[in-house]
Design a protein around this motif. Sequence first.
Motif, PDB file in Angstrom:
ATOM      1  N   GLY A  49       0.792  -1.218   0.000  1.00 52.47           N
ATOM      2  CA  GLY A  49       0.000   0.000   0.000  1.00 52.47           C
ATOM      3  C   GLY A  49       0.827   1.273   0.000  1.00 52.47           C
ATOM      4  O   GLY A  49       0.309   2.360  -0.156  1.00 52.47           O
ATOM      5  N   GLU A  50       2.136   1.161   0.189  1.00 52.72           N
ATOM      6  CA  GLU A  50       3.015   2.330   0.174  1.00 52.72           C
ATOM      7  C   GLU A  50       3.954   2.229  -1.024  1.00 52.72           C
ATOM      8  O   GLU A  50       4.072   1.191  -1.648  1.00 52.72           O
ATOM      9  CB  GLU A  50       3.847   2.393   1.463  1.00 52.72           C
ATOM     10  N   SER A  51       4.657   3.323  -1.273  1.00 56.55           N
ATOM     11  CA  SER A  51       5.643   3.312  -2.341  1.00 56.55           C
ATOM     12  C   SER A  51       6.686   2.247  -2.042  1.00 56.55           C
ATOM     13  O   SER A  51       7.237   2.192  -0.955  1.00 56.55           O
ATOM     14  CB  SER A  51       6.328   4.681  -2.449  1.00 56.55           C
ATOM     15  N   ARG A  52       6.942   1.379  -3.008  1.00 59.82           N
ATOM     16  CA  ARG A  52       7.938   0.354  -2.821  1.00 59.82           C
ATOM     17  C   ARG A  52       9.296   0.788  -3.347  1.00 59.82           C
ATOM     18  O   ARG A  52      10.188   0.001  -3.487  1.00 59.82           O
ATOM     19  CB  ARG A  52       7.493  -0.925  -3.539  1.00 59.82           C
ATOM     20  N   THR A  53       9.449   2.050  -3.622  1.00 57.81           N
ATOM     21  CA  THR A  53      10.699   2.512  -4.200  1.00 57.81           C
ATOM     22  C   THR A  53      11.459   3.441  -3.266  1.00 57.81           C
ATOM     23  O   THR A  53      12.474   3.980  -3.638  1.00 57.81           O
ATOM     24  CB  THR A  53      10.436   3.236  -5.534  1.00 57.81           C
ATOM     25  N   ALA A  54      10.965   3.612  -2.058  1.00 54.62           N
ATOM     26  CA  ALA A  54      11.648   4.498  -1.114  1.00 54.62           C
ATOM     27  C   ALA A  54      13.059   3.984  -0.861  1.00 54.62           C
ATOM     28  O   ALA A  54      13.269   2.808  -0.608  1.00 54.62           O
ATOM     29  CB  ALA A  54      10.863   4.569   0.192  1.00 54.62           C
ATOM     30  N   GLY A  55      14.029   4.855  -0.952  1.00 61.23           N
ATOM     31  CA  GLY A  55      15.411   4.510  -0.652  1.00 61.23           C
ATOM     32  C   GLY A  55      16.258   4.127  -1.836  1.00 61.23           C
ATOM     33  O   GLY A  55      17.469   4.026  -1.714  1.00 61.23           O
ATOM     34  N   ASP A  56      15.667   3.914  -3.008  1.00 66.82           N
ATOM     35  CA  ASP A  56      16.481   3.436  -4.124  1.00 66.82           C
ATOM     36  C   ASP A  56      17.492   4.477  -4.594  1.00 66.82           C
ATOM     37  O   ASP A  56      18.604   4.130  -4.963  1.00 66.82           O
ATOM     38  CB  ASP A  56      15.630   2.907  -5.271  1.00 66.82           C
ATOM     39  N   ASP A  57      17.144   5.757  -4.554  1.00 69.09           N
ATOM     40  CA  ASP A  57      18.113   6.791  -4.952  1.00 69.09           C
ATOM     41  C   ASP A  57      19.306   6.807  -4.003  1.00 69.09           C
ATOM     42  O   ASP A  57      20.448   6.976  -4.426  1.00 69.09           O
ATOM     43  CB  ASP A  57      17.451   8.164  -4.993  1.00 69.09           C
ATOM     44  N   ARG A  58      19.021   6.604  -2.723  1.00 74.80           N
ATOM     45  CA  ARG A  58      20.100   6.573  -1.721  1.00 74.80           C
ATOM     46  C   ARG A  58      21.026   5.378  -1.981  1.00 74.80           C
ATOM     47  O   ARG A  58      22.245   5.507  -1.917  1.00 74.80           O
ATOM     48  CB  ARG A  58      19.492   6.488  -0.326  1.00 74.80           C
ATOM     49  N   VAL A  59      20.452   4.221  -2.280  1.00 79.11           N
ATOM     50  CA  VAL A  59      21.259   3.030  -2.551  1.00 79.11           C
ATOM     51  C   VAL A  59      22.111   3.254  -3.798  1.00 79.11           C
ATOM     52  O   VAL A  59      23.308   2.966  -3.794  1.00 79.11           O
ATOM     53  CB  VAL A  59      20.377   1.775  -2.726  1.00 79.11           C
ATOM     54  N   GLU A  60      21.523   3.801  -4.854  1.00 72.64           N
ATOM     55  CA  GLU A  60      22.296   4.037  -6.080  1.00 72.64           C
ATOM     56  C   GLU A  60      23.423   5.035  -5.847  1.00 72.64           C
ATOM     57  O   GLU A  60      24.512   4.874  -6.394  1.00 72.64           O
ATOM     58  CB  GLU A  60      21.368   4.474  -7.203  1.00 72.64           C
ATOM     59  N   ALA A  61      23.205   6.050  -5.012  1.00 66.56           N
ATOM     60  CA  ALA A  61      24.268   6.998  -4.681  1.00 66.56           C
ATOM     61  C   ALA A  61      25.402   6.294  -3.933  1.00 66.56           C
ATOM     62  O   ALA A  61      26.584   6.558  -4.183  1.00 66.56           O
ATOM     63  CB  ALA A  61      23.705   8.151  -3.848  1.00 66.56           C
ATOM     64  N   GLU A  62      25.045   5.386  -3.033  1.00 63.68           N
ATOM     65  CA  GLU A  62      26.063   4.639  -2.281  1.00 63.68           C
ATOM     66  C   GLU A  62      26.819   3.662  -3.182  1.00 63.68           C
ATOM     67  O   GLU A  62      28.021   3.449  -2.997  1.00 63.68           O
ATOM     68  CB  GLU A  62      25.437   3.907  -1.093  1.00 63.68           C
ATOM     69  N   ILE A  63      26.135   3.066  -4.163  1.00 67.47           N
ATOM     70  CA  ILE A  63      26.817   2.202  -5.132  1.00 67.47           C
ATOM     71  C   ILE A  63      27.851   3.026  -5.888  1.00 67.47           C
ATOM     72  O   ILE A  63      29.004   2.616  -6.044  1.00 67.47           O
ATOM     73  CB  ILE A  63      25.820   1.559  -6.121  1.00 67.47           C
ATOM     74  N   ASP A  64      27.451   4.206  -6.358  1.00 67.74           N
ATOM     75  CA  ASP A  64      28.376   5.076  -7.086  1.00 67.74           C
ATOM     76  C   ASP A  64      29.562   5.481  -6.215  1.00 67.74           C
ATOM     77  O   ASP A  64      30.710   5.466  -6.661  1.00 67.74           O
ATOM     78  CB  ASP A  64      27.654   6.320  -7.606  1.00 67.74           C
ATOM     79  N   ARG A  65      29.286   5.825  -4.960  1.00 69.33           N
ATOM     80  CA  ARG A  65      30.366   6.238  -4.044  1.00 69.33           C
ATOM     81  C   ARG A  65      31.336   5.090  -3.831  1.00 69.33           C
ATOM     82  O   ARG A  65      32.548   5.275  -3.922  1.00 69.33           O
ATOM     83  CB  ARG A  65      29.758   6.686  -2.710  1.00 69.33           C
ATOM     84  N   ALA A  66      30.854   3.896  -3.558  1.00 67.73           N
ATOM     85  CA  ALA A  66      31.731   2.730  -3.336  1.00 67.73           C
ATOM     86  C   ALA A  66      32.468   2.356  -4.624  1.00 67.73           C
ATOM     87  O   ALA A  66      33.621   1.946  -4.574  1.00 67.73           O
ATOM     88  CB  ALA A  66      30.905   1.551  -2.829  1.00 67.73           C
ATOM     89  N   SER A  67      31.814   2.530  -5.762  1.00 66.89           N
ATOM     90  CA  SER A  67      32.423   2.180  -7.050  1.00 66.89           C
ATOM     91  C   SER A  67      33.599   3.075  -7.383  1.00 66.89           C
ATOM     92  O   SER A  67      34.536   2.653  -8.062  1.00 66.89           O
ATOM     93  CB  SER A  67      31.392   2.264  -8.163  1.00 66.89           C
ATOM     94  N   ARG A  68      33.559   4.307  -6.963  1.00 67.33           N
ATOM     95  CA  ARG A  68      34.631   5.255  -7.287  1.00 67.33           C
ATOM     96  C   ARG A  68      35.900   4.984  -6.491  1.00 67.33           C
ATOM     97  O   ARG A  68      36.963   5.491  -6.824  1.00 67.33           O
ATOM     98  CB  ARG A  68      34.165   6.686  -7.025  1.00 67.33           C
ATOM     99  N   ARG A  69      35.834   4.170  -5.480  1.00 73.03           N
ATOM    100  CA  ARG A  69      37.010   3.846  -4.657  1.00 73.03           C
ATOM    101  C   ARG A  69      37.848   2.770  -5.353  1.00 73.03           C
ATOM    102  O   ARG A  69      37.793   1.608  -5.004  1.00 73.03           O
ATOM    103  CB  ARG A  69      36.566   3.359  -3.278  1.00 73.03           C
TER     104      ARG A  69
END
Length: 142
Positions: A118-138
Amino acid sequence: GVQTCALPIYTFVPSPLAESRWLGLYAAAKGYDGMLRWAAFNWPRDPLFDASYLGMHGRFGWTPGDAFILYPDGRPSLRWMSLRDSIENFEKIAILRREGRFADGLARALESLEVHPGESRTAGDDRVEAEIDRASRRGSHL
């Protein structure tokens, strides 16, 4: 693995595109090794005109797009392209884990992903993708 019909997250034509983008992140967050979608190209009579599917002999119907995610002649759907991005994120997370570069920020972001009917099932995905990018740049090849 995660099975798309077992969650209130869908890749139907009327579903928000963000839901198919979210599937790979959810699978990674829960430690699944993959996902299952029951059909990729079980087309109705004219899928470019009408995505409705009535099943065998027209006895029952499914939500438009349930029976396929790819169109004839190799045409991708927006739902497929979003799911493909999701699969790529799943694979990036797997590589980061294998290489020991799975940062605390990414772990916390993945932990925040939950299914709430009943709620948005996409909450947090932008945060996860930002963290993937941050970890990937290392020092990465991702």
